[in-house]
Design an enzyme around this catalytic site. Structure first.
Site, PDB file in Angstrom:
ATOM      1  N   LEU A  90       0.893  -1.007  -0.042  1.00  0.00           N
ATOM      2  CA  LEU A  90       0.314  -0.011  -0.315  1.00  0.00           C
ATOM      3  C   LEU A  90       1.234   1.028   0.209  1.00  0.00           C
ATOM      4  O   LEU A  90       2.036   1.356   0.867  1.00  0.00           O
ATOM      5  CB  LEU A  90      -0.794  -0.143   0.919  1.00  0.00           C
ATOM      6  CG  LEU A  90      -2.263   0.805   1.138  1.00  0.00           C
ATOM      7  CD1 LEU A  90      -2.622   0.914   0.350  1.00  0.00           C
ATOM      8  CD2 LEU A  90      -2.719   0.517   2.341  1.00  0.00           C
ATOM      9  N   ASP A  91       1.359   1.692  -0.961  1.00  0.00           N
ATOM     10  CA  ASP A  91       1.354   3.397  -0.968  1.00  0.00           C
ATOM     11  C   ASP A  91       1.889   4.002   0.466  1.00  0.00           C
ATOM     12  O   ASP A  91       0.426   4.037   0.717  1.00  0.00           O
ATOM     13  CB  ASP A  91       0.996   4.163  -2.182  1.00  0.00           C
ATOM     14  CG  ASP A  91       1.597   3.091  -3.289  1.00  0.00           C
ATOM     15  OD1 ASP A  91       2.297   2.612  -3.476  1.00  0.00           O
ATOM     16  OD2 ASP A  91       0.313   3.573  -4.341  1.00  0.00           O
TER      17      ASP A  91
END
Length: 177
Positions: free
Chosen positions: A41-42
């Protein structure tokens, strides 16, 4: 072991960081030893991150052939039109090829925690929330999809991966599943 973590904004989906200055990592949340993120997840995205100590389970959660749908709540800049939502539902052309069709619908703003730093508010530019479900996991895919249809992403929160839901976890909180 499988753990659900609400990954806060600005935190890397890994346990170490060699950048200067260093960014916050998963090491700061008191997670059990020997778990690692099943997927990514960025750093500028928030929400559900699954962690496990089971390599086979991690593979089943992340391999595209197992098609674990991922649902995101996306705050976008602009007022979504039906043709823009239809384009997301058909799949959009990105620089690395067309995406698979997505589920996309407008939703009421979800009851979320305040983001730090807050999303920039502009009186003259409306925003809206979408629920987008994809079966792929390309780099920054949802952000690129919304931009491709003229709806830049302001905030991105992953709400679900397959059958696993974020639920009432607050940023930085985790629970075993």
């Amino acid at each position: 072991m499988l753990i659900a973590l609400n990954k806060p904004y600005g935190v890397l989906s890994q346990f170490t960081d060699r950048s200067v200055p260093p960014k916050p990592t998963l090491a700061g949340f008191g997670l059990p030893k020997n778990v690692y993120a099943a997927g990514r997840l960025d750093h500028d995205s928030e929400g559900l991150l699954l962690l496990t100590d089971d390599g086979d389970l991690a593979h089943r959660l992340t391999d595209p052939k197992h098609k674990q749908p991922k649902t995101y709540w996306v705050q976008v800049e602009g007022e979504p039109r039906e043709d823009q939502l239809q384009a997301l539902r058909r799949g959009v052309e990105l620089n690395d090829g067309p995406t698979l069709p997505a589920q996309a619908e407008r939703i009421d703003p979800p009851a979320l925690w305040p983001r730090d730093p807050p999303v920039r508010f502009r009186k003259t530019v409306p925003d809206a929330w979408l629920a987008i479900t994809i079966g792929e996991g390309r780099n920054r895919q949802v952000r690129r999809m919304t931009a491709a249809v003229g709806l830049p992403t302001l905030r991105l929160v992953r709400a679900a991966v397959g059958p696993y839901r974020l639920g009432d976890l607050q940023p930085g909180q985790w629970r075993p599943l």
